[in-house]
Write a protein that holds these residues in place. Structure first.
Motif, short mmCIF file in Angstrom:
data_model
loop_
_atom_site.label_atom_id
_atom_site.label_comp_id
_atom_site.label_asym_id
_atom_site.label_seq_id
_atom_site.Cartn_x
_atom_site.Cartn_y
_atom_site.Cartn_z
N THR A 146 65.82 -60.19 24.25
CA THR A 146 65.57 -58.81 24.66
C THR A 146 66.21 -58.44 25.99
O THR A 146 66.18 -57.27 26.37
N HIS A 147 66.77 -59.41 26.70
CA HIS A 147 67.30 -59.13 28.05
C HIS A 147 68.81 -59.34 28.13
O HIS A 147 69.35 -59.53 29.23
N GLN A 148 69.49 -59.30 26.98
CA GLN A 148 70.93 -59.52 27.01
C GLN A 148 71.70 -58.33 26.42
O GLN A 148 72.80 -58.48 25.89
N GLY A 149 71.10 -57.16 26.51
CA GLY A 149 71.79 -55.96 26.08
C GLY A 149 71.42 -55.52 24.66
O GLY A 149 70.89 -56.31 23.87
N GLN A 150 71.75 -54.28 24.37
CA GLN A 150 71.40 -53.70 23.08
C GLN A 150 72.12 -54.38 21.92
O GLN A 150 71.53 -54.63 20.88
N ARG A 151 73.39 -54.71 22.12
CA ARG A 151 74.17 -55.31 21.04
C ARG A 151 73.58 -56.64 20.61
O ARG A 151 73.45 -56.92 19.41
N THR A 152 73.22 -57.48 21.57
CA THR A 152 72.62 -58.79 21.26
C THR A 152 71.26 -58.62 20.58
O THR A 152 70.95 -59.32 19.61
N LEU A 153 70.46 -57.68 21.08
CA LEU A 153 69.14 -57.45 20.51
C LEU A 153 69.26 -56.98 19.06
O LEU A 153 68.54 -57.48 18.17
N LEU A 154 70.16 -56.04 18.79
CA LEU A 154 70.33 -55.55 17.42
C LEU A 154 70.80 -56.66 16.48
O LEU A 154 70.33 -56.76 15.35
N ALA A 155 71.72 -57.48 16.96
CA ALA A 155 72.23 -58.59 16.14
C ALA A 155 71.12 -59.58 15.81
O ALA A 155 71.01 -60.04 14.66
N ASP A 156 70.29 -59.91 16.79
CA ASP A 156 69.19 -60.85 16.56
C ASP A 156 68.18 -60.28 15.57
O ASP A 156 67.71 -60.98 14.66
N LEU A 157 67.83 -59.00 15.74
CA LEU A 157 66.87 -58.38 14.83
C LEU A 157 67.44 -58.28 13.41
O LEU A 157 66.71 -58.50 12.43
N HIS A 158 68.72 -57.97 13.31
CA HIS A 158 69.36 -57.85 12.00
C HIS A 158 69.36 -59.19 11.27
O HIS A 158 69.03 -59.27 10.08
N ARG A 159 69.74 -60.25 11.99
CA ARG A 159 69.78 -61.58 11.36
C ARG A 159 68.38 -62.07 11.01
O ARG A 159 68.16 -62.63 9.93
N LEU A 160 67.42 -61.85 11.92
CA LEU A 160 66.06 -62.31 11.67
C LEU A 160 65.44 -61.60 10.47
O LEU A 160 64.83 -62.24 9.60
N GLY A 161 65.64 -60.27 10.41
CA GLY A 161 65.12 -59.52 9.27
C GLY A 161 65.76 -59.96 7.96
O GLY A 161 65.09 -60.06 6.94
N GLY A 162 67.07 -60.24 8.00
CA GLY A 162 67.77 -60.67 6.80
C GLY A 162 67.28 -62.01 6.28
O GLY A 162 67.07 -62.18 5.07
N VAL A 163 67.09 -62.96 7.18
CA VAL A 163 66.64 -64.29 6.76
C VAL A 163 65.24 -64.24 6.16
O VAL A 163 64.97 -64.82 5.10
N TRP A 164 64.33 -63.54 6.83
CA TRP A 164 62.96 -63.48 6.34
C TRP A 164 62.83 -62.62 5.08
O TRP A 164 61.81 -62.67 4.39
#
Length: 385
Positions: free
Chosen positions: A176-194
């Motif tokens: 959450t503290h490395q910018g919007q691009r990193t946050l969106l990428a993490d949320l996208h990958r996490l949602g996809g895997v689950w």
């Protein structure tokens, strides 16, 4: 194939039609809870039963409508969850088509609906985008069903480019503290895997809906139709016309005797003298839809003219009747519907975050190209001076 090419392929599966895909995901998510939302926002659709009265059968509900509207022609009865009223479709001199919302406990008509219900609107909007049906097919139905290829392609390519994706189950990472691009990428990958299991179910059922559309378009009837009443069956042993055909209540009793576990959900009354009573309903099977039992009763003899049940279904017919419960999450009642609703929201959010990441990369690449072009132009002008 390189990782970069897989990454581009992942984008190609999603981005060109992301608005349509997002809309279909959102409407499907809402459609999962269309019955509950109807109960929430329309008090006339609630089947309140403070006195713990027994449930009236569909034959009694038809009698309620016929008493309230003596000239009405009742054509259909629909039943839903116990907390929703039953609906009796009829036509009258001043009502071309109407639905009577009847409390199945008190027998009270709580509303006469002469328009499209919220349930039908959301299911139609999600299933075929309200495109008209012509000659047995709808372009909208094909568009929605074809999204299964997009979903399956995005799933496969996403798993290829996301190395060791299984670690997201045990070590989920959201920075959450490395910018919007990193946050969106993490949320996208996490949602996809689950959502892998959910994406697989949506893809498989969507592919079946596409196959089903082709079957309908080709005028192929998988389940067949019961025969019409023979003219000879409309007369008694002496050849005299039968004056007292079998009543609706007696026909329903015959169905219940044949299938004691039968719960009617969709009943069609005869449209003409040679038509049958058509009873559609559900039994005790979890993975089958509410139309898995189909019994046709001859209104002149009271005999069962045709019957279908899960025990007699072919593989293709079985696929037809298990697709909807898996697609809409009705296999376990409100709890599985809640799970489907949550993952439907996740899938909708994934389409949005995917587009946001693509838009961010595209904007950044365009700005970088612009800076390079400006720098090249400045260098060229400097050399000329």
């Amino acid at each position: 194939m390189s990782k970069r090419m897989w990454f581009k392929l992942h984008g190609w599966f999603s981005l060109p039609i992301w608005v349509l895909f997002c809309f279909i995901c959102l409407t499907g998510t809402i459609a999962v809870f269309s019955h509950e939302l109807t109960w929430l926002f329309n008090e006339n659709a609630r089947a309140n039963n403070p006195d713990n009265l027994p449930t009236k059968n569909v034959a009694e509900l038809v009698e309620v409508v016929e008493q309230a509207y003596p000239t009405a022609d009742v054509s259909m009865v629909l039943t839903f969850e116990p907390y929703l009223v039953n609906a009796v479709m009829f036509s009258d001199s001043d009502k071309p088509i109407a639905l009577a919302y009847i409390n199945q406990y008190s027998g009270e008509i709580q509303e006469i609906n002469e328009g499209m219900t919220f349930i039908n609107f959301m299911r139609s909007l999600h299933s075929w985008l309200l495109f008209p049906w012509q000659n047995g097919y709808s372009i909208g139905y094909y568009l929605v069903s074809a999204m299964s290829f997009v979903m399956l392609g995005a799933l496969v390519t996403g798993l290829v480019i996301y190395k060791r994706f299984w670690q997201s189950f045990t070590q989920p990472k959201v920075r959450t503290h490395q910018g919007q691009r990193t946050l969106l990428a993490d949320l996208h990958r996490l949602g996809g895997v689950w959502s892998i299991w959910f994406l697989m179910i949506m893809s498989v059922t969507g592919l079946w809906y596409l196959v089903q559309a082709v079957i309908w378009h080709a005028d192929i009837d998988l389940e067949g139709h019961p025969p019409v009443v023979a003219v000879s069956e409309m007369a008694d042993a002496n050849g005299e016309p039968v004056t007292a055909p079998v009543g609706f209540a007696q026909a329903l009793a015959t169905v219940k005797q044949r299938f004691p576990q039968f719960q009617p959900t969709y009943v069609l009354l005869p449209e003409h003298n040679r038509d049958m009573y058509h009873f559609y309903g559900a039994g005790d099977e979890i993975f089958y839809d509410q139309y898995s039992y189909n019994v046709a009763i001859n209104p002149w003899t009271g005999a069962i003219a045709d019957e279908k049940s899960p025990a007699t279904m072919s593989p293709l017919v079985t696929a037809t009747h298990v697709a909807d419960p898996l697609h809409y999450g009705t296999i376990g009642g409100i709890w599985t519907k809640a799970i489907w609703f949550i993952f439907g929201l996740i899938l909708t959010a994934m389409s949005i975050t995917g587009f946001m990441m693509w838009a961010g990369r595209t904007y950044k690449a365009a700005r970088a190209k612009q800076r390079v072009d400006v720098g090249s132009k400045a260098s060229l002008q400097k050399r000329e001076v």
